[in-house]
Design a protein around this motif. Structure first.
Motif, PDB file in Angstrom:
ATOM      1  N   SER A  91      -7.276   6.773   2.322  1.00 15.77           N
ATOM      2  CA  SER A  91      -7.448   5.319   2.351  1.00 15.77           C
ATOM      3  C   SER A  91      -8.526   4.853   1.380  1.00 15.77           C
ATOM      4  O   SER A  91      -8.532   3.691   0.957  1.00 15.77           O
ATOM      5  N   ARG A  92      -9.448   5.748   1.019  1.00  8.79           N
ATOM      6  CA  ARG A  92     -10.527   5.396   0.093  1.00  8.79           C
ATOM      7  C   ARG A  92     -10.217   5.761  -1.355  1.00  8.79           C
ATOM      8  O   ARG A  92     -10.791   5.184  -2.275  1.00  8.79           O
TER       9      ARG A  92
ATOM     10  N   THR B 100      -6.866   6.351  -2.740  1.00  6.95           N
ATOM     11  CA  THR B 100      -5.547   6.000  -3.286  1.00  6.95           C
ATOM     12  C   THR B 100      -5.640   4.783  -4.189  1.00  6.95           C
ATOM     13  O   THR B 100      -6.226   3.761  -3.821  1.00  6.95           O
TER      14      THR B 100
ATOM     15  N   ARG C 232      -0.615  -3.811   2.432  1.00  3.06           N
ATOM     16  CA  ARG C 232      -0.833  -2.453   1.931  1.00  3.06           C
ATOM     17  C   ARG C 232      -0.584  -1.409   3.010  1.00  3.06           C
ATOM     18  O   ARG C 232      -0.023  -0.350   2.736  1.00  3.06           O
ATOM     19  N   TRP C 233      -0.997  -1.718   4.247  1.00  4.17           N
ATOM     20  CA  TRP C 233      -0.792  -0.737   5.307  1.00  4.17           C
ATOM     21  C   TRP C 233       0.690  -0.506   5.545  1.00  4.17           C
ATOM     22  O   TRP C 233       1.108   0.595   5.911  1.00  4.17           O
TER      23      TRP C 233
ATOM     24  N   GLY D 276      -6.027  11.247   6.126  1.00  2.00           N
ATOM     25  CA  GLY D 276      -5.740   9.818   6.099  1.00  2.00           C
ATOM     26  C   GLY D 276      -6.978   8.991   5.785  1.00  2.00           C
ATOM     27  O   GLY D 276      -6.910   8.015   5.030  1.00  2.00           O
TER      28      GLY D 276
END
Length: 260
Positions: free
Chosen positions: A254-255, A257, A113-114, A250
């Protein structure tokens, strides 16, 4: 029984992370560069503003001071180009990728995912680099004379500006429905263009409003690039603002999306 390496070919397995990142970034960048609407937003409109405002007597003399129109406009058009590609274009593309299940399908592959996010960031940096070269070339033809001492500072600011706007684009495009992203991303683009420190410098606004605008990523990037390319100085304040926006957006993205 254990067979020696190379006995069976092909040998399936996940490719190297570097190769996957390059491939993903190349695909994302090529999709952006082949999309007519994206080219209009990220390149043609900034170029039209650069040429029009550099040749016509529209900008107030009090705002320009002793700086020529093209020298004053070029850093701000570069900031607009970064905002257009890294924020507006990124948000809209991500929103529709989620709608059509592209992210969901990519997440089922070997891509971590990253790396899905990193590939988009690298693609945005590639697009911004191409934009900067084209806009800079046109500006030079119009008589632009940037300060050589500020070129390194401008590159650093463009890099962190892309990260900040890219994080904001992922935050918007990864949380809302595609139709809402399309409308909101374009509204934010117009608001920041007109009142976010790009066409109007924060120093020309009322003191309280000017301070607020200078803390926006658009105002910080535009003022930082102006200081670098006109005055030849490294503006640490705008850089700090961009880093703060990149980290904060960011972390939230990240929480929030979602893949679909």
């Amino acid at each position: 029984m254990t067979f020696p390496a190379g006995t069976f070919t092909p040998a399936p397995g996940r490719g190297s992370l570097g190769r996957m990142l390059r491939t993903h970034a190349r695909v994302e960048a090529s999709l952006t560069l082949r999309h007519g609407e994206q080219i209009l937003l990220t390149l043609l409109i900034p170029l039209a503003l650069l040429i029009g405002l550099s040749l016509l007597n529209i900008l107030p003399a009090a705002q320009l001071g002793s700086t020529s129109k093209v020298d004053w406009m070029t850093p701000r058009v570069l900031a607009l180009a970064v905002m257009s590609s890294a924020f507006t274009g990124q948000a809209i593309a991500l929103g529709f990728d989620r709608r059509y299940g592209v992210l969901k399908r990519l997440s089922a592959t070997a891509l971590p995912r990253w790396l899905l996010v990193a590939g988009r960031v690298v693609a945005a940096l590639v697009v911004v680099a191409l934009q900067s070269v084209i806009i800079g070339a046109v500006a030079l033809l119009l008589g632009w004379s940037p300060s050589g001492a500020g070129v390194f500072a401008a590159v650093v600011l463009l890099f962190f500006g892309t990260l900040a706007f890219g994080a904001l684009g992922v935050l918007l495009g990864g949380a809302l429905r595609a139709e809402a992203v399309l409308a909101l991303a374009n509204i934010v683009w117009f608001v920041l263009l007109l009142a976010g420190g790009i066409l109007l410098a924060p120093s020309t606004m009322p003191s309280g409003v000017g301070v607020f605008v200078s803390l926006l990523p658009s105002g910080a990037l535009a003022e930082g690039l102006r200081a670098a390319l006109v005055d030849g100085t490294f503006a640490w304040g705008p850089l700090g603002v961009l880093v703060a926006w990149a980290v904060a957006a960011g972390a939230v993205a990240s929480r929030t999306t979602r893949l679909t």
